[in-house]
Design a protein around this motif. Sequence first.
Motif: not given
Length: 234
Positions: A55, A16, A48, A44, A51, A27, A25, A12, A14
């Motif tokens: 991913e 934060a 994102e 943000r 991220a 996991d 992050e 995962q 994410s």
Amino acid sequence: MSTWKQKRFWKQVSVAESQGRFAIELDGRRVKTPAKVDLLLPTRAMAEAIAVEWEAQVDAVNPHTMPCTRSANAALDKVQMQHSEVADMLAEYGDSDLLCYRADSPVELVQRQSEQWDPALDWAASELNVRLQTRRGIQHQPQDVEALQSLRDRVQALSDFQLAAFHDLVGMSGSLILGFAAAAGWRSPAEIWTLSRLDESWQEEQWGPDEEAQAEAEIKRQAFLHAKRFYDFC
């Protein structure tokens, strides 16, 4: 030469929030830069985007598919450590700006440079309060000291993350003014990139395209477009 590559170990990804900054992050474990600094990001939107890059990694991690991560790493590991030096280096482009050195001939090229580059210098005069002077030929002629200092102050005022992106906007275009224009959204980044390639486009029209040169130019174009995207995330 080692062929080892980092494998994907996380399930995962994410974002934060931490003290007004945003961390990535995996996991629950924070991503760090290559210099082992926490990858703390200013917005943000930037977090994102990064991220999404993490991913998208499947088996082995491929940094070439993670441009926002690379730019953020550069901001924290390189620019943050030598902000003033990087800013001064980029500000130097103002004294030999691409837009200011004009052809003597042929008349068609002279006219094209004037029609396409003068509006950018006019924009700088209006929005940056700096009027750089044009020259004929390639021999260096210094610009006004006060004008250059004003531009230098603007570059120095950029944040580490902005400066990391601005580095490529200026370096890829060869123009401090086009770098500022792209950052400010004067025109689309694709249009500004085309302005920076005016002389090369002219040569291609006269002599035909060179496949190797075109491939190299496309790599630079993509880097320029990414730099504008990353700057906007700041």
